[in-house]
Design an enzyme around this catalytic site. Sequence first.
Site, mmCIF file in Angstrom:
data_model
loop_
_atom_site.group_PDB
_atom_site.id
_atom_site.type_symbol
_atom_site.label_atom_id
_atom_site.label_comp_id
_atom_site.label_asym_id
_atom_site.label_seq_id
_atom_site.Cartn_x
_atom_site.Cartn_y
_atom_site.Cartn_z
ATOM 1 C CG ASP A 1 -61.969 -2.197 14.044
ATOM 2 O OD1 ASP A 1 -62.354 -3.279 13.587
ATOM 3 O OD2 ASP A 1 -61.562 -2.051 15.212
ATOM 4 C CD GLU B 1 -65.992 -4.732 12.957
ATOM 5 O OE1 GLU B 1 -65.935 -5.892 13.374
ATOM 6 O OE2 GLU B 1 -65.399 -3.794 13.506
#
Length: 648
Positions: A315, A369
């Site tokens: 993330d 990401e």
Amino acid sequence: MNSVKTYTLFTDHDIYLFKEGRHYKLYDKFGAHSVEKDGVKGVYFSVWAPNAKKVSVIGNFNNWNHKDHILYPRWDESGIWEGFIAGLTWGTLYKYAVETAHGEILEKSDPYALSWEQNLQAASLVSTTWYEWDDKEWLENRWKVNSLKAPLSVYELHLGSWVREIDAPKQFLNYRDIAKKLVPYIKEMGFTHVEFMPVMEYPYDPSWGYQITGFYAATSRFGSPQDLMFLINELHKNGIGVILDWVPSHFPGDANGLHRFDGSFLYEHEDPRKGFHPDWKSYIFNYGRNEVKSFLISNAMFWLERYHVDGLRVDAVTSMLHLDYSRNEGEWEPNMYGGNVNLEAKAFLQEFNTAVYKEFGDNIITIAEESSDFPMLTKPVHAGGVGFGMKWMMGWMHDTLDYFKEDSANRKFHHHKLTFASMYMYNENYMMPLSHDEVVHGKASLIYKMRGDEWQKFANLRALYVYMFTHPGAKLLFMGDEFGQTSEWNFTQSLDWHLLEYPVHKGLQTLVKDLNHIYRYEAAFYENQFDPSGFEWVEADDVENSVYIYLRKGKKRDDVCMVILNLTPRVLDYKIGVNAGTQWEVIFNSDDEKYSGSGVKSEIFLEKNEEWMNHPKSISINLPPLAGIILRQKKDKKYKLHRIKHKR
């Protein structure tokens, strides 16, 4: 009298690797471990707190008294405190009472605890990750499923809100109960993998799990570590891979967490320009500190090893790599070369990818990401890259959604939003994400991003999915999008499964099933999905008609499919150039009545040996409105429609 006995699980080599930032299995050493000393069973505790004056173990066994069970500091200046307490067993609640250099007593949960309480105090539990796995066959063969040359279609979900019981809508389901519902659903839908939003322990439900306090603990909201392992095991036994969201980018400032763990900036960077995240009001790891690198890379290894997961989606990589992320001028400090790249974070990510791929090889996937154009993110570390297996294709996502928000009459002015991705789609190994981030915070659900009346909204979304599933790259779809969830995602309640009582929603779900099966069984769509030889534009510039035509190609010469998108509400008779000696058949039409389309059949009604679109032969075909169709180049054997049959 101190009730703690001396004991250690560390060797000199462990300490050396820890201090060098190259110990990748610290979970075997740190934390609470059930052991036996001199014939007496108990628990060994160890914790890193180099700037503490004193560290003791407090818990329900000593009435949370910080004077009775004081740990011993190691002699080697590693900053580790450790010791053995007799008589303790599984389920014991505990924390560390850390006395800082200034005499302050901090009550901290164990950074390496395997389980945490689910309450405001959130004490750690003496726990275990022992489990009798039954997924050997999957582990031996998963390299085939996780290969870049295999279809990879991911269903992203939040365990707390995918489904809840009708008679108990405010209660979470246990991991095991989720397994009973999720495994058959994923299998029927045809997704190859699930991606769980963070399952690590977190204190605040509205963070969706991205504000982690217990990095080594499966959140007890949904059960025990063994319950989560059961869920993963059942998915594996049914041929479904598991990807976890992993958050090495930041952590919250909860009093019992990592922030100021021993009274100093231990895990976080001391300089707020590098150590505090202005958007999320959280703290950024100090990637230049070797012990912190060991903590984080060990954490990645832990989930891959102990929980048998098949991949980690990392993330907020953009925030990690950029010193100026969400900061104004003067709020960040350039690196040694005067640039904005966080060199320590980049080196950490390279070490992380190197370590996990060395340990697990092609059995696992790491996915970034990352929303900028940071170079070589999915290139090998030895070639100067960052080493990820894949990267989310955020540019494709934004351009695509922007295009489909446009009224069909205006699309000719935005035509190349859908062609632009072909300019860069082979620069990295891309995954196309339609994730949870696109259906929250007032952005509207996917179905309500589409323009037009109800029929047009659903037709547009069906066409968008055809474009997504036939575009080069891996796929990711957030829960609820497969049947057209009408409201924005709400983490406090179940998806609106009752919508499947309506034909338009059921039809959309059926379409996603069939697209998944076509993607998985037609080699043209996956064998070369990361290779330029797998894609060719036939028509990219028909602005007036908003028509797009492209070929997808497998390794065999006759593994070829043609995708045609008509993104206007008009039925078109269309002429297309094809190669000599080829014959084509329609195998998919998103306007089919079974998908709640208008039922306009797409048929090849004329074939001519005349040059068209720089091809020696042409076919004429009628194109349904706001639809995507798929043609397959005929082989000796007729296309088997049973490949996309599924349970009704």
